[in-house]
Design an enzyme around this catalytic site. Structure first.
Site, PDB file in Angstrom:
ATOM      1  N   GLU A   1     -16.392  -7.726  -4.898  1.00 55.69           N
ATOM      2  CA  GLU A   1     -14.968  -7.432  -4.696  1.00 55.69           C
ATOM      3  C   GLU A   1     -14.142  -8.719  -4.649  1.00 55.69           C
ATOM      4  OE1 GLU A   1     -13.098  -4.915  -4.758  1.00 55.69           O
ATOM      5  OE2 GLU A   1     -14.221  -3.102  -4.284  1.00 55.69           O
TER       6      GLU A   1
ATOM      7  N   LYS B   1     -11.906  -7.213   6.152  1.00 58.05           N
ATOM      8  CA  LYS B   1     -11.352  -6.300   7.137  1.00 58.05           C
ATOM      9  C   LYS B   1     -12.248  -5.095   7.345  1.00 58.05           C
ATOM     10  CE  LYS B   1      -7.393  -3.346   7.650  1.00 58.05           C
ATOM     11  NZ  LYS B   1      -6.244  -2.802   7.003  1.00 58.05           N
TER      12      LYS B   1
ATOM     13  N   CYS C   1      -0.047   4.261   1.599  1.00 55.75           N
ATOM     14  CA  CYS C   1      -0.388   5.285   2.605  1.00 55.75           C
ATOM     15  C   CYS C   1       0.734   5.566   3.603  1.00 55.75           C
ATOM     16  CB  CYS C   1      -1.678   4.937   3.330  1.00 55.75           C
ATOM     17  SG  CYS C   1      -1.637   3.394   4.220  1.00 55.75           S
TER      18      CYS C   1
ATOM     19  N   TYR D   1      -3.313  -8.580  16.418  1.00 51.16           N
ATOM     20  CA  TYR D   1      -2.295  -8.111  17.362  1.00 51.16           C
ATOM     21  C   TYR D   1      -2.311  -8.968  18.624  1.00 51.16           C
ATOM     22  CZ  TYR D   1      -2.664  -4.375  14.034  1.00 51.16           C
ATOM     23  OH  TYR D   1      -2.701  -3.688  12.850  1.00 51.16           O
TER      24      TYR D   1
ATOM     25  N   ARG E   1      -3.321   3.906  12.454  1.00 53.57           N
ATOM     26  CA  ARG E   1      -2.780   5.074  11.744  1.00 53.57           C
ATOM     27  C   ARG E   1      -1.799   5.839  12.619  1.00 53.57           C
ATOM     28  NH1 ARG E   1      -8.324   6.533   8.473  1.00 53.57           N
ATOM     29  NH2 ARG E   1      -8.385   4.532   7.386  1.00 53.57           N
TER      30      ARG E   1
ATOM     31  N   CYS F   1       0.862  -1.182   0.000  1.00 55.26           N
ATOM     32  CA  CYS F   1       0.000   0.000   0.000  1.00 55.26           C
ATOM     33  C   CYS F   1       0.894   1.226   0.000  1.00 55.26           C
ATOM     34  CB  CYS F   1      -0.902   0.006   1.230  1.00 55.26           C
ATOM     35  SG  CYS F   1      -2.271   1.184   1.079  1.00 55.26           S
TER      36      CYS F   1
ATOM     37  N   LYS G   1     -12.294  -4.575   2.005  1.00 55.20           N
ATOM     38  CA  LYS G   1     -11.765  -3.714   3.050  1.00 55.20           C
ATOM     39  C   LYS G   1     -12.674  -2.497   3.171  1.00 55.20           C
ATOM     40  CE  LYS G   1      -7.720  -1.019   4.354  1.00 55.20           C
ATOM     41  NZ  LYS G   1      -6.295  -0.777   4.114  1.00 55.20           N
TER      42      LYS G   1
END
Ligand code: PBG
Length: 323
Positions: A232, A247, A121, A312, A204, A119, A194
């Site tokens: 998708e 997600k 970003c 996580y 973020r 990605c 997503k």
């Protein structure tokens, strides 16, 4: 019917409940996400994600060793680069932070599966997942850069690339580029469905990828849409995705279930940062029992149909499962 049918009969003892249990978790179900930063000896805590860190490569190697020793088969790497610019140049540098991390981890633990998030970003100065032209995110220009990024991850030794940008046609473009460069065996795990979710907030902070203007709703999916997820996923599989990700996970269990029933590829679900932080925060207040809630949530994601869970919590769950 009662009194002949008594469902409580099968709930009498722990061993009996275990015998008839429909869903079980194992360390092999998990993928552990990691954030790598430039430098040496760096281990920055992420305030909204207790227990998660931004790590320099030497520290990441140690963490990866621990992950592997817990029988977790894979990690997914996110990079926080030295420089961010309009073109996301650091995303496809052969000596970029992710590329170097892949090589270092492969040197020490060649068996551990390395997945990379593909990605832009984290690499763009504006924090969007694509290249901006005339004030909007240009789909087709972005594909070129994503393909360069995926190929450079493959060249560094990534086993699996996971495009998470939500541009149209990226899976096909990445598959073609990988194949042309001889990486026909590199797997594509696409973030197929997503959603534009506020549950990514803590991530973020971790990845330093807050968009400088606007939001991601012109490329990520509308949380209200269910049938669109099927479109998708179908497109990504047609374009060459080997596995798909839904997600976030928790508010999207219906989507996980739909996708599992409609397709025959392995289905992964991303138990995202906000889902993690909520539990950590409530546990810190003493409002929830962290271990029990964590296992209940992870079990629900698997029960909905996920074969693989990115979380996580992977290390904590694997430790519990090993006991
Ligand atoms: C990159 C990316 C994001 C996440 C995974 N890959 C953030 C985003 O789309 O804004 C979120 C993961 C998480 O919240 O745990 N595009």
């Amino acid at each position: 019917m009662f009194p002949v049918q008594r469902l409580r009969r099968l709930r009498k003892t722990d061993i009996l409940r275990k015998m008839v249990r429909e869903t079980t978790l194992a360390p092999q179900d998990f993928i552990y996400p990691m954030f790598v930063v430039p430098g040496k000896g760096v281990k920055n805590s992420i305030s909204s994600m207790p227990g998660c860190f931004q790590e320099s490569i030497d520290e990441a190697v140690k963490t990866a060793k621990e992950v592997y020793s817990l029988n977790i088969p894979a990690i997914i790497l996110f990079g926080i680069p030295e420089n961010k610019d309009e073109k996301a140049s650091d995303a496809y540098k052969d000596n970029g932070v992710v590329q170097q991390a892949i090589k270092a981890i492969k040197d020490f633990i060649p068996e551990l599966i390395i997945i990379t998030d593909v990605c832009l970003c984290e690499y763009t100065s504006h924090g969007h997942c694509g290249i901006i032209k005339n004030g909007t995110i240009d789909n087709d220009a972005t594909l070129e850069v994503l393909a360069l990024e995926a190929v450079s991850h493959a060249r560094a030794g990534a086993d699996i690339v996971a495009p998470s940008d939500m541009m149209d046609g990226r899976v096909g473009k990445i598959r073609k580029s990988l194949d042309e460069e001889g990486f026909t065996d590199v797997v594509i795990l696409s973030y197929a469905a997503k959603y534009a979710s506020a549950f990514y907030g803590p991530f973020r902070e971790a990845a330093q990828s807050v968009p400088a203007f606007g939001d991601r709703r012109s490329y990520q999916m509308d949380p209200a849409n269910r049938r669109e997820a099927i479109r998708e996923v179908a497109l990504d599989i047609e374009e060459g995705a080997d596995m798909v990700i839904i997600k976030p996970a928790l508010s999207y269990l219906d989507i996980i279930s739909d996708v599992k029933q409609s397709f025959n590829v392995p289905v992964a679900a991303y138990n995202v940062s906000g889902e993690y932080s909520m539990i950590k925060a409530a546990a810190q207040f003493g409002w929830l029992n962290e271990e029990t809630v964590m296992m209940e949530i992870l079990t629900s994601i698997k029960r909905a149909g996920a074969d693989i869970i990115l979380s996580y919590f992977a290390r904590e769950a694997a430790r519990l499962l090993q006991r």
